[in-house]
Design a protein around this motif. Structure first.
Motif, short mmCIF file in Angstrom:
data_model
loop_
_atom_site.label_atom_id
_atom_site.label_comp_id
_atom_site.label_asym_id
_atom_site.label_seq_id
_atom_site.Cartn_x
_atom_site.Cartn_y
_atom_site.Cartn_z
N ALA A 147 40.35 -73.92 -24.50
CA ALA A 147 39.85 -73.74 -25.85
C ALA A 147 38.59 -72.90 -25.85
O ALA A 147 38.42 -71.99 -26.65
N GLU A 148 37.68 -73.17 -24.92
CA GLU A 148 36.44 -72.41 -24.88
C GLU A 148 36.72 -70.97 -24.47
O GLU A 148 36.07 -70.05 -24.94
N HIS A 149 37.69 -70.75 -23.61
CA HIS A 149 38.04 -69.39 -23.19
C HIS A 149 38.55 -68.57 -24.37
O HIS A 149 38.16 -67.42 -24.55
N LYS A 150 39.39 -69.14 -25.21
CA LYS A 150 39.94 -68.40 -26.34
C LYS A 150 38.87 -68.08 -27.37
O LYS A 150 38.84 -67.01 -27.95
N GLU A 151 37.97 -69.04 -27.60
CA GLU A 151 36.92 -68.81 -28.58
C GLU A 151 35.87 -67.84 -28.05
O GLU A 151 35.16 -67.21 -28.81
N GLY A 152 35.78 -67.71 -26.74
CA GLY A 152 34.74 -66.87 -26.17
C GLY A 152 35.24 -65.53 -25.67
O GLY A 152 34.66 -64.97 -24.74
N GLU A 153 36.34 -65.03 -26.22
CA GLU A 153 36.83 -63.72 -25.79
C GLU A 153 35.87 -62.61 -26.20
O GLU A 153 35.84 -61.55 -25.59
N HIS A 154 35.09 -62.81 -27.28
CA HIS A 154 34.13 -61.83 -27.74
C HIS A 154 32.75 -62.48 -27.83
O HIS A 154 32.63 -63.69 -28.02
N THR A 155 31.75 -61.64 -27.68
CA THR A 155 30.37 -62.09 -27.84
C THR A 155 29.61 -61.06 -28.65
O THR A 155 30.03 -59.89 -28.74
N TRP A 156 28.52 -61.49 -29.24
CA TRP A 156 27.70 -60.59 -30.05
C TRP A 156 26.43 -60.25 -29.27
O TRP A 156 25.72 -61.13 -28.80
N VAL A 157 26.16 -58.95 -29.17
CA VAL A 157 25.05 -58.44 -28.37
C VAL A 157 24.10 -57.70 -29.30
O VAL A 157 24.53 -56.96 -30.19
N LEU A 158 22.81 -57.85 -29.09
CA LEU A 158 21.81 -57.13 -29.87
C LEU A 158 21.79 -55.68 -29.43
O LEU A 158 21.73 -55.38 -28.23
N ALA A 159 21.82 -54.77 -30.39
CA ALA A 159 21.88 -53.34 -30.07
C ALA A 159 20.62 -52.87 -29.35
O ALA A 159 20.65 -51.87 -28.63
N ALA A 160 19.51 -53.59 -29.52
CA ALA A 160 18.27 -53.18 -28.86
C ALA A 160 18.40 -53.20 -27.34
O ALA A 160 17.67 -52.49 -26.64
N SER A 161 19.32 -54.01 -26.81
CA SER A 161 19.48 -54.09 -25.35
C SER A 161 19.95 -52.76 -24.76
O SER A 161 19.71 -52.49 -23.58
N TYR A 162 20.60 -51.95 -25.58
CA TYR A 162 21.08 -50.65 -25.08
C TYR A 162 19.95 -49.63 -25.02
O TYR A 162 20.10 -48.58 -24.41
N PHE A 163 18.83 -49.91 -25.69
CA PHE A 163 17.67 -49.03 -25.64
C PHE A 163 16.67 -49.49 -24.58
O PHE A 163 15.65 -48.82 -24.36
N ASP A 164 16.92 -50.63 -23.94
CA ASP A 164 16.01 -51.18 -22.93
C ASP A 164 16.18 -50.42 -21.62
O ASP A 164 17.28 -50.34 -21.07
N GLU A 165 15.08 -49.86 -21.11
CA GLU A 165 15.16 -49.04 -19.91
C GLU A 165 15.52 -49.88 -18.68
O GLU A 165 16.28 -49.44 -17.82
N GLU A 166 15.00 -51.09 -18.60
CA GLU A 166 15.32 -51.93 -17.44
C GLU A 166 16.79 -52.32 -17.43
O GLU A 166 17.46 -52.25 -16.40
N ALA A 167 17.30 -52.74 -18.61
CA ALA A 167 18.72 -53.09 -18.69
C ALA A 167 19.59 -51.87 -18.45
O ALA A 167 20.67 -51.96 -17.86
N GLU A 168 19.10 -50.72 -18.88
CA GLU A 168 19.84 -49.48 -18.68
C GLU A 168 19.96 -49.15 -17.20
O GLU A 168 21.03 -48.80 -16.69
N ALA A 169 18.84 -49.30 -16.47
CA ALA A 169 18.87 -49.02 -15.03
C ALA A 169 19.74 -50.04 -14.29
O ALA A 169 20.46 -49.70 -13.35
#
Length: 554
Positions: A311-333
């Motif tokens: 049940a948890e696997h089916k409900e967790g097929e998608h997640t919501w991510v903050l767009a700011a994480s794509y502008f983070d240089e550390e996360a980018e590296a």
């Protein structure tokens, strides 16, 4: 050299007829055979003795249900296979003739325009019904369902059939007189489908002079509800309106769409003291606040499966991510290092934030992208429909911006004159510009003859009309035909282009149910200035602006 095989004129006619019967992607109408041409004949004005048009008796329009396929789907017969030219319905010659005869009627200006107002340019009351509140919303064509088993030919036919069915249903459901100019080319709609499908965040670019007029409720609903994409409303060209008007529109849109971010934007002029970054930073901040949907990787899904069950696997097929994480240089590296560790091919990016700019033609989408990048990365022009294909550009390794072509959606009771004034319909293609000049002349403050310093002709009427304004402007600018007559059509095009670009004449409108008395009385920010005069450089007309056409639409 062998002699060419003879190809008679009869064979050429048969070849052309076969191409017409074959149809094509995005054709706005079916073929016209002899019987259909006879059925459409009552809608055409008869030829006069000298080739002039004579109005048909009884209004010249067949009863509802007896129209030919070309009349239902539009009369523009151009092939649109692979062609991204905007295609609108061609107006009837009878309607054009009626409006031309009306061009000598004097302006009927409202007495409210004579009242004192400290705001310049003076804002006007909202002129049209609100879509989805006062008039029904017309849905847009949706891309039909498909799967990998379908061949390209099957997908092509499926999209053609769905689009033609949608187009036919519009003309069967709504009166033609209440419809605006809207896109009839399937190829242009396909560009919107592809651009929205790959988008994570859709930025709707609107004209600050009348933002709600350019916002398609159907596209916004399809983006946020059907596709579950994040959206941002960008009010562009705020330097053309008073700051109090721009703030009023921002407050109105925030109230009407509480879940969306609304930002003001303007593109700085060359040599201007206004800095671009002042407008870019709020837009990027609004994009960073959006949440985008992402699928879990296989490793994450395996972890969730072991820890939480099916049940948890089916409900967790998608997640919501903050767009700011794509502008983070550390996360980018970190993401780049993981990609290299997994042996990902160079140039292939699996997890990228895509920001797509959508809106009507001439909203400044390409200029917004150029301002964000700080340099010219895409071509821009004041001519509607300049952008043909959607283009992708990377601002950062994990942030991609997509510039999509402008597209006009169907709406009810949206004046076609407003579409011309604000650039949704190409001015050079307008067959009868005087009705548009009438709308400008009846709403412009100060009046057109004062703005351009025009005087009536000796012995003529002191009341100004669209024709007399264009005639006086043609005389002042030296626009004459070979027969030494004032070239009124060229003068009207010049006037409408200056109104479109916000040079001398600016029409701006208040939000619905908002009056001038509701606006706060405050001084504009330092550095803001609205000028109605032109320097010598802007007085010159480019070759692009000089072109004119007698056709029925772009």
């Amino acid at each position: 050299m062998p002699r060419a095989k003879p190809f008679s004129g009869k064979q050429k006619k048969q070849q052309l007829r076969a191409k017409k019967l074959a149809g094509g992607a995005g054709k706005a109408s079916f073929e016209l055979d002899g019987e259909r041409q006879k059925a459409a004949a009552p809608n055409r004005p008869a030829q006069g003795a000298r080739g002039g048009k004579v109005a048909p008796a009884g209004g010249g329009r067949p009863p509802r249900g007896q129209e030919s396929s070309s009349q239902i789907m539009g009369t523009n017969m151009r092939r649109t296979i692979g062609n991204l030219t905007t295609v609108f319905e061609r107006e009837s010659d009878f309607d054009i003739l009626v409006r031309k005869k009306d061009s000598t009627r004097p302006f009927q200006r409202s007495t409210l325009l004579e009242e004192e107002c400290a705001l310049r340019p003076r804002p006007l009351p909202y002129p049209i019904p609100v879509e989805a509140r006062d008039v029904p919303m017309i849905d847009i064509p949706k891309r039909p369902r498909w799967d990998k088993a379908m061949s390209p030919e099957q997908l092509e036919l499926s999209e053609q059939a769905a689009f033609q069915l949608w187009l036919k249903s519009i003309y069967e459901t709504h009166p033609r007189e209440s419809l605006n100019f809207f896109e009839h080319n399937l190829e242009v709609w396909r560009q919107l489908w592809r651009a929205l499908e790959r988008a994570d965040v859709a930025v709707f670019v609107l004209d600050a002079r009348i933002p709600l007029f350019h916002l398609s409720q159907a596209v916004l609903q399809h983006t946020t509800q059907d596709l579950s994409k994040a959206a941002v409303l960008c009010i562009n060209k705020c330097d053309l309106v008073h700051p109090a008007v721009a703030n009023a529109w921002e407050d109105y849109l925030r109230t009407r769409y509480p879940s969306l971010s609304v930002v003001q934007f303007w593109v700085p002029k060359s040599g201007s003291d206004r800095v671009a970054q002042d407008a870019v930073e709020p837009l990027l901040a609004a994009i960073k606040q959006c949440r985008v949907r992402r699928k879990h990787t296989k490793a994450e899904q395996d972890t969730r499966w072991k820890g939480g069950g099916e049940a948890e696997h089916k409900e967790g097929e998608h997640t919501w991510v903050l767009a700011a994480s794509y502008f983070d240089e550390e996360a980018e590296a970190e993401a780049q290092g993981e990609a290299e560790a997994e042996g990902e091919e160079r140039g292939v990016r699996k997890d990228v934030l895509t920001v797509t700019l959508v809106g009507d033609p001439n909203m400044g989408k390409s200029s917004v992208i150029n301002s964000i990048f700080g340099k010219k990365v895409v071509s821009s022009s004041s001519t509607p429909g300049h952008t043909k294909h959607f283009q992708t550009l990377f601002l950062r390794p994990r942030v991609c911006f997509c510039d999509s072509p402008g597209l006009v959606c169907p709406k009810l009771d949206a004046p076609k004159a407003l579409q011309v004034i604000f650039g949704s319909y190409r001015i050079a293609q307008v067959r009868e510009p005087y009705s548009v000049v009438r709308m400008v002349g009846e709403h412009a403050v100060p009046p057109l003859h004062e703005t351009y310093g025009l005087v009536p002709e000796e012995g003529g009427s002191s009341e100004w009309s669209p024709w007399s304004i264009c005639e006086a402007l043609a005389r002042k600018r030296g626009f004459f035909t070979k027969g030494a007559k004032p070239e009124t059509h060229r003068a009207s095009n010049l006037l409408l282009r200056e109104c479109l670009n916000g040079r001398r004449v600016v029409l701006s409108f208040l939000p619905p149910a908002v009056t001038i008395q509701d606006l706060p009385v405050e001084e504009p920010a330092e550095g803001w200035k609205w000028e109605t005069t032109l320097d010598a450089s802007t007085e010159e007309e480019s070759e692009e602006e000089e072109e004119s056409c007698d056709g029925g639409g772009p």
